[in-house]
Scaffold this motif. Sequence first.
Motif, short mmCIF file in Angstrom:
data_model
loop_
_atom_site.label_atom_id
_atom_site.label_comp_id
_atom_site.label_asym_id
_atom_site.label_seq_id
_atom_site.Cartn_x
_atom_site.Cartn_y
_atom_site.Cartn_z
N GLY A 280 -17.34 -1.00 9.37
CA GLY A 280 -16.98 0.09 8.45
C GLY A 280 -15.48 0.25 8.36
N ILE A 281 -14.87 -0.44 7.36
CA ILE A 281 -13.39 -0.39 7.24
C ILE A 281 -13.00 0.85 6.43
CG2 ILE A 281 -11.34 -1.59 6.41
CD1 ILE A 281 -12.92 -4.22 6.54
N ASP A 282 -12.27 1.77 7.08
CA ASP A 282 -11.84 3.01 6.40
C ASP A 282 -10.46 2.87 5.77
OD1 ASP A 282 -14.10 4.54 7.33
OD2 ASP A 282 -13.15 4.47 9.31
N VAL A 283 -9.60 2.09 6.41
CA VAL A 283 -8.21 1.97 5.96
C VAL A 283 -7.80 0.51 6.07
CG1 VAL A 283 -5.80 2.49 6.61
CG2 VAL A 283 -7.52 4.30 6.68
N VAL A 284 -7.12 0.00 5.03
CA VAL A 284 -6.50 -1.32 5.16
C VAL A 284 -5.02 -1.19 4.89
CG1 VAL A 284 -6.36 -3.68 4.28
CG2 VAL A 284 -8.59 -2.58 4.51
N TYR A 285 -4.21 -1.71 5.79
CA TYR A 285 -2.76 -1.78 5.60
C TYR A 285 -2.44 -3.24 5.34
CZ TYR A 285 2.23 -1.31 6.45
OH TYR A 285 3.59 -1.34 6.30
N GLU A 286 -2.15 -3.55 4.09
CA GLU A 286 -1.94 -4.95 3.70
C GLU A 286 -0.46 -5.28 3.86
OE1 GLU A 286 -0.54 -8.09 1.41
OE2 GLU A 286 -0.16 -6.03 0.77
N ALA A 287 -0.15 -6.31 4.65
CA ALA A 287 1.25 -6.62 4.95
C ALA A 287 1.47 -8.12 4.96
CB ALA A 287 1.64 -6.02 6.30
N VAL A 288 0.88 -8.80 3.98
CA VAL A 288 1.00 -10.26 3.99
C VAL A 288 1.31 -10.84 2.61
CG1 VAL A 288 -1.46 -10.80 3.75
CG2 VAL A 288 -0.02 -12.30 5.09
N GLY A 289 1.01 -10.08 1.55
CA GLY A 289 1.33 -10.56 0.20
C GLY A 289 0.42 -11.67 -0.30
N ALA A 290 -0.77 -11.80 0.29
CA ALA A 290 -1.71 -12.84 -0.14
C ALA A 290 -2.79 -12.19 -1.00
CB ALA A 290 -2.32 -13.53 1.07
N VAL A 306 -9.55 3.69 1.98
CA VAL A 306 -8.25 3.60 1.32
C VAL A 306 -7.63 2.24 1.64
CG1 VAL A 306 -6.00 4.69 1.01
CG2 VAL A 306 -7.91 6.03 1.87
N PHE A 307 -7.16 1.56 0.62
CA PHE A 307 -6.51 0.25 0.81
C PHE A 307 -5.07 0.37 0.32
CE2 PHE A 307 -5.05 -3.90 -0.23
CZ PHE A 307 -5.80 -4.84 0.49
N VAL A 308 -4.11 0.03 1.17
CA VAL A 308 -2.69 0.16 0.80
C VAL A 308 -2.03 -1.22 0.74
CG1 VAL A 308 -0.52 1.32 1.31
CG2 VAL A 308 -2.64 2.20 2.27
N PHE A 309 -1.43 -1.51 -0.39
CA PHE A 309 -0.67 -2.75 -0.55
C PHE A 309 0.80 -2.54 -0.21
CE2 PHE A 309 -3.96 -3.97 -3.72
CZ PHE A 309 -4.17 -5.29 -3.36
N THR A 310 1.38 -3.42 0.64
CA THR A 310 2.84 -3.40 0.81
C THR A 310 3.45 -4.79 0.57
OG1 THR A 310 2.98 -3.95 3.17
CG2 THR A 310 2.62 -1.65 2.63
N GLY A 311 2.62 -5.82 0.51
CA GLY A 311 3.14 -7.18 0.36
C GLY A 311 3.36 -7.53 -1.11
N ILE A 312 4.28 -8.44 -1.34
CA ILE A 312 4.56 -8.88 -2.71
C ILE A 312 4.19 -10.35 -2.81
CG2 ILE A 312 6.35 -9.14 -4.49
CD1 ILE A 312 7.84 -6.84 -2.96
N PRO A 313 3.14 -10.67 -3.60
CA PRO A 313 2.72 -12.07 -3.65
C PRO A 313 3.70 -12.93 -4.44
CG PRO A 313 1.43 -10.75 -5.18
CD PRO A 313 2.34 -9.80 -4.47
N GLY A 314 3.85 -14.18 -4.03
CA GLY A 314 4.59 -15.13 -4.85
C GLY A 314 3.73 -15.46 -6.07
N ARG A 315 4.33 -16.03 -7.09
CA ARG A 315 3.52 -16.38 -8.28
C ARG A 315 2.94 -17.77 -8.08
NH1 ARG A 315 5.05 -12.79 -12.54
NH2 ARG A 315 6.87 -11.63 -11.87
N LYS A 316 1.65 -17.80 -7.72
CA LYS A 316 1.04 -19.10 -7.44
C LYS A 316 -0.05 -19.45 -8.44
CE LYS A 316 1.71 -18.61 -2.47
NZ LYS A 316 1.49 -17.17 -2.29
N GLY A 317 -0.12 -18.76 -9.56
CA GLY A 317 -1.17 -19.02 -10.53
C GLY A 317 -2.35 -18.10 -10.31
N ALA A 318 -3.40 -18.27 -11.14
CA ALA A 318 -4.53 -17.35 -11.13
C ALA A 318 -5.34 -17.49 -9.84
CB ALA A 318 -5.42 -17.64 -12.33
N VAL A 319 -5.88 -16.36 -9.36
CA VAL A 319 -6.80 -16.44 -8.23
C VAL A 319 -8.14 -15.86 -8.69
CG1 VAL A 319 -5.03 -16.27 -6.44
CG2 VAL A 319 -6.12 -14.18 -7.28
N GLU A 320 -9.20 -16.27 -8.01
CA GLU A 320 -10.53 -15.83 -8.40
C GLU A 320 -10.91 -14.59 -7.63
OE1 GLU A 320 -14.27 -18.33 -8.13
OE2 GLU A 320 -12.91 -19.50 -9.44
N ILE A 321 -11.25 -13.53 -8.35
CA ILE A 321 -11.73 -12.35 -7.62
C ILE A 321 -12.99 -11.81 -8.29
CG2 ILE A 321 -9.51 -11.64 -6.64
CD1 ILE A 321 -9.26 -9.58 -8.84
#
Length: 397
Positions: A280-290, A306-321
């Motif tokens: 049961g994930i309540d909080v995610v602290y994203e710190a990798v930019g992936a 709650v999911f928090v983004f702090t990373g900045i992804p490089g431009r590597k083209g489209a990803v599938e989500i």
Amino acid sequence: MKAVAVFPGKHVAEVIDYAEPRIEAAMQVKMKILEIGVCGTDREIAAFEYGTPPDGEDHLVIGHEALAEVTEVGAGVTRVKVGDLVVPMVRRPCPHATCQACQAGRADFCYTDDFTERGIKQVHGFMTEYIMDDEQYLNVVPAHLRDVAVLTEPLTIAEKALAQIWEVQQRLPWGCPPLMSKVTDDAATNGRLNDEAHAANTSTNISTSIAAYCHKAVVLGAGPVGLLGAMMLVANGFETYVYSRAGSDDTRGGLIESFGAKFIKAETHTVEQMAQEVGGIDVVYEAVGASQLAFDVIKVLDTNAVFVFTGIPGRKGAVEIDIDAIMRNLVLKNQIVFGTVNAARSHYEAAISDIEKFEQQFPDAVRGLITGRFKIDEALPLLRQGSQGIKSVVAVN
Ligand code: BGC
């Protein structure tokens, strides 16, 4: 005086000779730089992918994660005195009277993009011997934190994220209080507590019951920003997991466990297995930019998470989500996803007080984050090579 500067027009980064600043106004403070942390942003600037020199200049002195000592103060300065250790803030407000954020002292929420950032955007930074700043941008650090206070600025990013997590979770009837506040019985019956946790809640074991509500956190990434975020979450009562590749560095797992978080290796656990282990994930602290990883994790968030983004992804083209699954969950599980950048004074204060807690609770772990100290003349190779160890620091004085 030496300074590390980039010349984006010429694609050159070098140690330059730079004039020592002098106090010219009543509120100015002159400081001797003690240490400067090197981060991914600095490496991007040194690769000429980011960063802007001041208007009319061809170079930018870099460095924004600073620890300095006050050496001289202007006539009107009251907040700091000679000998104080200080951490200067990075961002400065935009000049527009219509920008409510900057007008309110919250340049970290600037609307216009015309803010400046020391060592990053249109103002020289701190990777030099002496700097000058207005006292309003300085935060005093207790002298006994001398060895670790260079970690303050990267920690402010996590502190701003956490402050917003608390604010967001005020939407829950029981407000998801920081640990040690008491939850009501009412809340316990509404939450996903099992009988055992409910019993614990009514007894003295508050921490177990609160952890069963909204205090299970996952940090994505085991770099300095991720590890500092994980330490902050542990120190603030979260049951904390770090999900990252271990790579060839098997010391990181030991470090993570040593401050009370749990390490889940991405090599051996899929995102789904990780979510199952957390339970049961309540909080995610994203710190990798992936981005791919991040959205895979958004898909497995728990109810009211709650999911928090702090990373900045490089431009590597489209990803599938899997957008349909994510959108369905966002609605049916009341989930919130937000991004956050930079930090205000209150987050510097929170960071300094949390570093003090880290020093009390797990001194070796917090010291273990700084894996290399280098001279200013060694800064350029440091900026050019990929990150080695956890946090590299330029020790100037
Ligand atoms: C700094 C922030 C800054 C951001 C964007 C980060 O590395 O820590 O203070 O706002 O870069 O420039």
